[in-house]
Write an enzyme that holds these catalytic residues in place. Structure first.
Site, PDB file in Angstrom:
ATOM      1  N   ASN A  80       0.591  -1.184  -0.043  1.00 44.90           N
ATOM      2  CA  ASN A  80      -0.067  -0.027   0.036  1.00 44.90           C
ATOM      3  C   ASN A  80       0.716   1.458   0.131  1.00 44.90           C
ATOM      4  O   ASN A  80       2.044   1.242   0.051  1.00 44.90           O
ATOM      5  CB  ASN A  80      -0.967  -0.030   1.081  1.00 44.90           C
ATOM      6  N   HIS A 110      23.795   1.148  12.044  1.00 44.04           N
ATOM      7  CA  HIS A 110      24.969   1.612  12.601  1.00 44.04           C
ATOM      8  C   HIS A 110      25.313   0.803  13.708  1.00 44.04           C
ATOM      9  O   HIS A 110      24.454   0.571  14.783  1.00 44.04           O
ATOM     10  CB  HIS A 110      25.110   3.102  12.732  1.00 44.04           C
ATOM     11  N   ALA A 154      -0.400  -3.153  13.552  1.00 47.75           N
ATOM     12  CA  ALA A 154      -0.104  -1.694  13.167  1.00 47.75           C
ATOM     13  C   ALA A 154       0.897  -1.121  14.225  1.00 47.75           C
ATOM     14  O   ALA A 154       0.494  -1.466  15.405  1.00 47.75           O
ATOM     15  CB  ALA A 154      -1.358  -0.977  13.090  1.00 47.75           C
ATOM     16  N   ARG A 177       0.360 -14.259  20.794  1.00 48.35           N
ATOM     17  CA  ARG A 177      -0.200 -15.727  20.756  1.00 48.35           C
ATOM     18  C   ARG A 177       0.420 -16.481  19.396  1.00 48.35           C
ATOM     19  O   ARG A 177       0.704 -15.773  18.354  1.00 48.35           O
ATOM     20  CB  ARG A 177      -1.943 -15.632  20.665  1.00 48.35           C
TER      21      ARG A 177
END
Length: 179
Positions: A80, A110, A154, A177
């Site tokens: 997306n 780094h 998210a 889970r």
């Protein structure tokens, strides 16, 4: 690709830097094309990846990458808008991987040590196995493998490998889970 350790200011680093500038110019053009300019998008993705997009791969711009040639996309991958793929050390997305907006994949970083940080780049490849959902704003860090059929919530930050058929969430992804 294996783990990355690259000396800054080496010929390899210089070549990488030149590619970053080249790809940034190409993605800048890609990201201002009309959404329905399929021919234009296909041509620019081919320049970015060094080959045509695989069949049934969908990428909605804006799209960002620093290298492009080390991004491997299997069939039926969906990416997306506003996703970033810093793929110098290699990113592989398996079949039927879905990536929500603003997800970020980072293969290079780094060292923590201040002196080493100015001398070296470190990193490792990212492997995302098949049939995954990566939620909006998720960040996948160097060297991570995400097992098949998993879900990355998210906003999650994934810094360690994720077993197959697992839901992870949180600022540093934690297993919620398994099934």
């Amino acid at each position: 690709m294996s783990e990355l350790l690259m000396r800054i200011h080496s010929p390899e680093f210089q070549a990488m830097s030149e590619r970053v500038l080249e790809v940034t110019a190409i993605t800048s053009r890609l990201n201002v094309l009309p959404f329905d300019d399929e021919e234009g998008k296909s041509a620019l993705f081919e320049q970015i990846l060094g080959r045509p997009l695989p069949p049934r791969v969908t990428i909605y711009p804006p799209f960002f990458t620093d290298h492009g040639r080390n991004l491997e996309l299997a069939e039926r991958v969906f990416i997306n808008q506003n996703c970033t793929f810093l793929d110098y050390a290699g990113i592989t997305l398996g079949e039927r991987v879905m990536v929500a907006p603003k997800a970020t994949f980072i293969t290079v970083g780094h060292p923590v040590d201040t002196d080493d940080r100015r001398i070296w780049l470190t990193g490792g490849p990212i492997t995302v196995e098949e049939n995954l959902w990566i939620g909006a704003g998720a960040t996948i860090l160097p060297g991570v493998t995400i097992g098949r059929d998993s879900v990355i919530a998210a906003g999650a930050t994934v810094a360690e490998d994720v077993p197959a058929r697992t839901l992870v969430a949180g600022p540093k992804a934690a297993v919620l889970r398994s099934w």
